[in-house]
Design a protein around this motif. Structure first.
Motif, short mmCIF file in Angstrom:
data_model
loop_
_atom_site.label_atom_id
_atom_site.label_comp_id
_atom_site.label_asym_id
_atom_site.label_seq_id
_atom_site.Cartn_x
_atom_site.Cartn_y
_atom_site.Cartn_z
N TYR A 100 24.61 -64.00 6.54
CA TYR A 100 24.07 -63.10 5.52
C TYR A 100 22.60 -62.78 5.75
O TYR A 100 22.18 -61.62 5.56
CB TYR A 100 24.29 -63.69 4.13
CG TYR A 100 25.74 -63.67 3.74
CD1 TYR A 100 26.40 -62.46 3.50
CD2 TYR A 100 26.48 -64.84 3.64
CE1 TYR A 100 27.75 -62.43 3.17
CE2 TYR A 100 27.84 -64.83 3.30
CZ TYR A 100 28.46 -63.61 3.07
OH TYR A 100 29.79 -63.58 2.76
N LEU A 101 21.81 -63.74 6.19
CA LEU A 101 20.40 -63.44 6.45
C LEU A 101 20.26 -62.40 7.55
O LEU A 101 19.47 -61.44 7.42
CB LEU A 101 19.64 -64.71 6.83
CG LEU A 101 18.18 -64.50 7.26
CD1 LEU A 101 17.38 -63.79 6.17
CD2 LEU A 101 17.53 -65.82 7.64
N ASN A 102 21.00 -62.54 8.63
CA ASN A 102 20.91 -61.56 9.72
C ASN A 102 21.35 -60.18 9.26
O ASN A 102 20.77 -59.16 9.67
CB ASN A 102 21.75 -62.03 10.90
CG ASN A 102 21.16 -63.25 11.59
OD1 ASN A 102 19.95 -63.48 11.53
ND2 ASN A 102 21.99 -64.05 12.24
N GLU A 103 22.39 -60.14 8.41
CA GLU A 103 22.82 -58.85 7.85
C GLU A 103 21.72 -58.23 7.01
O GLU A 103 21.46 -57.01 7.08
CB GLU A 103 24.08 -59.04 7.02
CG GLU A 103 24.62 -57.77 6.40
CD GLU A 103 25.82 -57.99 5.49
OE1 GLU A 103 26.14 -57.08 4.69
OE2 GLU A 103 26.43 -59.09 5.55
N GLN A 104 21.03 -59.05 6.24
CA GLN A 104 19.95 -58.54 5.39
C GLN A 104 18.77 -58.02 6.21
O GLN A 104 18.19 -56.99 5.90
CB GLN A 104 19.50 -59.65 4.42
CG GLN A 104 20.56 -59.99 3.37
CD GLN A 104 20.16 -61.17 2.51
OE1 GLN A 104 20.07 -62.30 2.99
NE2 GLN A 104 19.90 -60.91 1.23
N LEU A 105 18.42 -58.76 7.26
CA LEU A 105 17.33 -58.30 8.12
C LEU A 105 17.65 -56.95 8.73
O LEU A 105 16.77 -56.07 8.83
CB LEU A 105 17.07 -59.34 9.22
CG LEU A 105 16.45 -60.66 8.77
CD1 LEU A 105 16.51 -61.69 9.90
CD2 LEU A 105 15.01 -60.47 8.31
N GLU A 106 18.89 -56.76 9.13
CA GLU A 106 19.29 -55.48 9.71
C GLU A 106 19.24 -54.36 8.68
O GLU A 106 18.73 -53.27 8.96
CB GLU A 106 20.71 -55.60 10.28
CG GLU A 106 21.19 -54.34 10.99
CD GLU A 106 22.57 -54.50 11.60
OE1 GLU A 106 23.13 -53.47 12.06
OE2 GLU A 106 23.10 -55.63 11.63
N LYS A 107 19.75 -54.62 7.48
CA LYS A 107 19.73 -53.60 6.44
C LYS A 107 18.31 -53.21 6.07
O LYS A 107 18.02 -52.04 5.79
CB LYS A 107 20.46 -54.11 5.19
CG LYS A 107 21.97 -54.18 5.32
CD LYS A 107 22.56 -54.71 4.02
CE LYS A 107 24.08 -54.71 4.04
NZ LYS A 107 24.65 -55.26 2.77
N LEU A 108 17.43 -54.19 6.04
CA LEU A 108 16.06 -53.95 5.62
C LEU A 108 15.17 -53.46 6.76
O LEU A 108 13.98 -53.18 6.54
CB LEU A 108 15.47 -55.23 5.01
CG LEU A 108 16.06 -55.62 3.65
CD1 LEU A 108 15.79 -57.10 3.34
CD2 LEU A 108 15.50 -54.73 2.55
N GLN A 109 15.73 -53.38 7.95
CA GLN A 109 15.00 -52.87 9.12
C GLN A 109 13.71 -53.66 9.37
O GLN A 109 12.62 -53.10 9.59
CB GLN A 109 14.68 -51.38 8.96
CG GLN A 109 15.89 -50.50 8.73
CD GLN A 109 15.50 -49.05 8.55
OE1 GLN A 109 14.71 -48.50 9.32
NE2 GLN A 109 16.08 -48.38 7.54
N THR A 110 13.83 -54.97 9.35
CA THR A 110 12.66 -55.82 9.53
C THR A 110 13.04 -57.06 10.32
O THR A 110 14.22 -57.43 10.40
CB THR A 110 12.06 -56.21 8.16
OG1 THR A 110 10.82 -56.90 8.36
CG2 THR A 110 13.00 -57.13 7.39
N ASP A 111 12.05 -57.72 10.91
CA ASP A 111 12.32 -58.94 11.66
C ASP A 111 12.01 -60.20 10.85
O ASP A 111 12.22 -61.31 11.31
CB ASP A 111 11.53 -58.96 12.98
CG ASP A 111 10.01 -58.94 12.76
OD1 ASP A 111 9.57 -58.84 11.60
OD2 ASP A 111 9.28 -59.00 13.77
N HIS A 112 11.50 -60.00 9.63
CA HIS A 112 11.23 -61.18 8.79
C HIS A 112 11.19 -60.78 7.31
O HIS A 112 10.91 -59.63 6.97
CB HIS A 112 9.91 -61.83 9.19
CG HIS A 112 8.70 -61.07 8.72
ND1 HIS A 112 8.25 -59.92 9.35
CD2 HIS A 112 7.85 -61.29 7.68
CE1 HIS A 112 7.17 -59.48 8.72
NE2 HIS A 112 6.91 -60.28 7.70
#
Length: 379
Positions: A100-112
């Motif tokens: 889920y964290l990796n999915e969120q990073l992708e959706k938010l277009q950010t690396d952190h």
């Protein structure tokens, strides 16, 4: 815009945060965000000094995070602190944390993520997360730089809140608190406990989901009108919170540009201890009027649960009280159908009486459930 040092960090955070849970939508469909208007609102708020943007995995039927990612393009990501939340209820294995964290990073277009919260903690979610190795996951993502600061949002009772605060080196916590909900869930005691432990404190539901501002009962508005300095109900709600030096940041789920501008104005002028003694007393009097309008004196102790016929008794009474206090029947009816659902409706009651025998408040539960059915289920 006013800013405060965020707990034990060196970060300077605006005292108003933009909560992306109630963005403008199309066709009254929460999954269809009005993208152009929502992005305009978020960027306008950032341009006016708001530097904390909050979203979460489930908001707007999973569409909030992608929208926030788009809003933070064109250099806006570098201007703000970004917060989102681990969907606690979806964790079924240790691998799910990263999924889920990796999915969120992708959706938010950010690396952190700057501020990552373990979302909506209650007893059952907490026990499940611990079983799957929550702390190891949190330590690792912080060490990897995927997350800078870690906190949690809370939806249970004070003893569990204190247990959580003491269980991990959190940076911050997020609780529901407003002039009506001073003893609700973590409440004022939890706020003080977290503050004294060095955690930064974030407030959600400052206006009770907008109920303080919609269809304000006449006797409430008459009381507000007694103030020497005239203010909107929203302004009173925010000033009550920012008057408290223990509060670092107040989240507001804003739906219109007018709300953004009003909230920014209030956040730009309200410092701790800025309310007069008479103004504090006025807010207390308004709170007392709301409490006097409660339809059923349920303390949510849950001794009546589980109901053998699956009625959500405390939840039904919470919505009945909401309708009674705020005179907003249609909105409450929609919330009742959404959050209680027909599998747990009050109309499932067969009047067996088991709940009344267990109720320490001696509430005539069967009669009160009939009121719920009449007001919130029947049209």
């Amino acid at each position: 815009m006013l800013y405060k040092k965020f707990g034990n960090t060196d970060e300077s955070i605006s005292i108003l945060g933009f909560g992306c849970m109630r963005l403008p939508v199309l066709n009254d469909d929460v999954s269809q965000i009005d993208e152009k208007e929502a992005i305009h609102m978020i960027r306008h708020a950032i341009d006016q000094g708001v530097n904390y943007i909050d979203t979460a995995y489930p908001y707007h039927m999973k569409m909030s995070e992608p929208l926030v990612g788009k809003a933070l393009e064109d250099g806006y990501r570098e201007k703000i602190y970004l917060a989102t939340k681990l969907p606690s209820w979806l964790i079924k294995s240790p691998e799910d944390f990263d999924l889920y964290l990796n999915e969120q990073l992708e959706k938010l277009q950010t690396d952190h993520i700057d501020f990552y919260l373990v979302h909506a903690l209650n007893k059952s979610f907490w026990e499940n997360l611990l079983k799957h190795g929550l702390f190891d996951f949190l330590d690792r993502i912080k060490a990897e730089g995927k997350v800078k600061y870690i906190g949690f949002s809370f939806h249970d009772e004070l003893p569990l809140f204190k247990e959580l605060v003491d269980s991990y080196p959190w940076t911050f916590c997020q609780i529901q608190y407003n002039f009506l909900d001073r003893d609700y869930q973590a409440g004022e005691k939890g706020l003080a406990y977290a503050h004294n432990k060095g955690l930064a404190t974030i407030i959600m539901e400052p206006l009770r989901g907008g109920f303080f501002t919609r269809n304000v009962p006449k006797e409430i508005q008459n009381k507000w009108n007694e103030a020497e300095v005239k203010r909107s109900p929203a302004e009173w709600g925010f000033k009550f919170l920012w008057n408290n030096p223990m509060i670092n940041l107040v989240l507001s789920g804003m739906t219109t540009l007018e709300q953004v501008d009003e909230n920014i104005r209030v956040a730009s002028e309200t410092k701790p201890h800025s309310l007069t003694e008479s103004e504090v007393q006025l807010i207390d009097e308004v709170s007392n009027i709301y409490h006097d309008r409660i339809a059923v004196d349920c303390t949510n102790c849950k001794y009546c649960m589980p109901c053998p016929y699956n009625v959500n008794i405390p939840g039904s009474f919470e919505h009945l009280n909401q309708a009674s206090m705020f005179e907003d029947i249609e909105h409450t009816r929609k919330q009742y159908r959404t959050f209680i659902g027909d599998k747990h409706f009050a109309s499932l009651c067969v009047e067996c009486g088991k709940c009344e025998k267990a109720c320490p408040q001696n509430i005539p539960i069967r009669e009160k459930l009939k009121e719920v059915v009449k007001l919130l289920e029947n049209k």
